[in-house]
Write an enzyme that holds these catalytic residues in place. Structure first.
Site, PDB file in Angstrom:
ATOM      1  N   GLY A  60       0.784  -1.297   0.087  1.00  0.00           N
ATOM      2  CA  GLY A  60      -0.082  -0.186  -0.069  1.00  0.00           C
ATOM      3  C   GLY A  60       0.775   1.167  -0.103  1.00  0.00           C
TER       4      GLY A  60
ATOM      5  N   THR B 122       1.419   3.547  -2.251  1.00  0.00           N
ATOM      6  CA  THR B 122       1.165   4.641  -2.881  1.00  0.00           C
ATOM      7  C   THR B 122      -0.293   4.968  -2.638  1.00  0.00           C
ATOM      8  OG1 THR B 122       0.247   3.228  -4.889  1.00  0.00           O
ATOM      9  CG2 THR B 122       2.420   3.720  -5.067  1.00  0.00           C
ATOM     10  N   GLY B 123      -0.565   4.396  -1.463  1.00  0.00           N
ATOM     11  CA  GLY B 123      -1.998   5.071  -1.144  1.00  0.00           C
ATOM     12  C   GLY B 123      -1.920   6.262  -0.382  1.00  0.00           C
TER      13      GLY B 123
ATOM     14  N   GLY C 200       0.025   5.448   2.724  1.00  0.00           N
ATOM     15  CA  GLY C 200       1.397   4.821   2.400  1.00  0.00           C
ATOM     16  C   GLY C 200       2.331   5.795   1.809  1.00  0.00           C
TER      17      GLY C 200
ATOM     18  N   LYS D 209     -10.330  -5.629  11.639  1.00  0.00           N
ATOM     19  CA  LYS D 209      -8.988  -5.505  12.460  1.00  0.00           C
ATOM     20  C   LYS D 209      -8.881  -6.477  13.561  1.00  0.00           C
ATOM     21  CE  LYS D 209      -8.065  -0.810  11.036  1.00  0.00           C
ATOM     22  NZ  LYS D 209      -7.631   0.741  11.578  1.00  0.00           N
TER      23      LYS D 209
ATOM     24  N   ARG E  65      -5.815  -8.742  14.357  1.00  0.00           N
ATOM     25  CA  ARG E  65      -4.985  -9.049  15.411  1.00  0.00           C
ATOM     26  C   ARG E  65      -4.946 -10.425  16.174  1.00  0.00           C
ATOM     27  NH1 ARG E  65      -5.310  -3.991  19.688  1.00  0.00           N
ATOM     28  NH2 ARG E  65      -4.625  -2.109  18.314  1.00  0.00           N
TER      29      ARG E  65
END
Length: 327
Positions: A11, A13-14, A17, A133, A137
């Site tokens: 990521g 180029t996000g 990121g 998420k 985890r």
């Protein structure tokens, strides 16, 4: 404690990121190898960005996240993986983590955690936007060979569309700071402290965490740029836009809950936004403590004034871009 010497970024180029890469490159002398994993489509559609990365000495590895062989190849010789994938790709990290745990060289993984503290309280486990998420985890904590770091930043203090310091066009009732119209919508009574991190500081914190493994390996790092309230944000916007008072209205917590419930019922893409804004307005963020000092970041962060100045500029540029496209 093992040092990070070779890092691979997903990521890169996000939205976030790009900030991570900028700070990585500012410290590139501290690393033996910096690589990014990106799709062939991104190489074509963001050719200038990719060319600049290569010019800076970044190794660009083309592949598809859904192709295990591509990912395994990218992991060869890498000791640390940093993920900056967007919310729509969060759950896909579980496979990236599994492959990293099996890789002979990878020992440290930063999942895309940047944002709200998903384990803030007992209620957090039931919040819809947290579920993917939380699965990530659980997956990484179950690994046999992989250390992790969860970099928890709170909401982004930026003016890009949809972020907290933006005009939030189309969803103003969920909170808005419109520097062009000089109008604001504040949440609750406007006095709840919320911890913010600029995307610039997300990149800064990430690199400092890489450079302080003893403080960050197998830790939940709660970091932020500043803690403030809606009223204080508004006052800074007013000060930086001529000193006159803005037109201001409020969205109560009950109203925010109604908007949230209606959005989820209608499968409205804004549902996640309403839920997160409600969580922040209720105090469900990390302002009670922060770990900046553990990674030597206590005195290098952006201020509220910095964030507002940047947000005003971003909003102005966005308005110009809209006008350009319409002419």
């Amino acid at each position: 404690m093992a040092q990070c010497k070779s890092v691979l970024v997903f990521g890169a180029t996000g939205l976030v990121g790009t900030h991570i890469m900028r700070h990585l490159l500012a410290k590139k002398a501290r690393f033996d190898r910096i690589a990014v994993f990106t799709s062939r489509n991104t190489v074509e559609t963001k050719s200038e960005v990719v060319a600049q990365l290569k010019a800076e000495g970044v190794e660009v590895i083309c592949g598809e996240l859904t192709n295990a062989d591509d990912v395994k190849h990218a992991y060869e010789g890498i000791d640390t993986v940093v993920s900056a994938v967007g919310r729509n790709m969060i759950e896909r990290q579980i496979e990236l983590i599994r492959l990293a745990d099996e890789a002979t060289s990878v020992s440290w993984f930063f999942p895309s955690e940047y944002g709200t503290d998903i384990e803030f309280s007992s209620k957090s486990a039931h919040e819809v936007p947290h579920q993917k998420k939380l699965k990530v985890r659980a997956a990484i904590r179950g690994c046999q060979n992989l250390d992790y770091s969860f970099l928890v930043t709170g909401p982004y203090g930026d003016g890009d569309p949809g972020l907290y310091f933006s005009s939030n066009t189309g969803a103003e009732e969920a909170g808005s700071f419109d520097a062009t119209a000089r109008e604001a919508v504040l949440l609750g009574d406007g006095n709840v402290p919320i911890s913010f991190t600029t995307m610039n500081d997300v990149g800064k914190f990430l690199v400092l965490a890489l450079l302080h493994p003893a403080a960050s390996r197998n830790k939940v790092l709660k970091v932020n740029s500043f803690t403030t309230t809606d009223h204080e944000i508004l006052a800074e916007f007013e000060a930086q836009t001529g000193g006159t008072s803005w037109r201001t209205r409020y969205t109560s917590i009950d109203k925010l809950k109604d908007l949230e419930a209606a959005a989820w019922t209608a499968s409205n893409p804004l549902a996640t936004l309403f839920t997160l804004r409600r969580i922040w307005a209720e105090g469900g963020t990390l302002y009670r403590q922060r770990d900046n000092h553990n990674i030597d970041a206590e005195h290098v962060v952006d201020t509220l004034a910095d964030a507002v100045a940047a947000a005003i500029l971003v909003q102005a540029q966005g308005e110009k871009e809209v006008k350009r496209k319409l002419t």
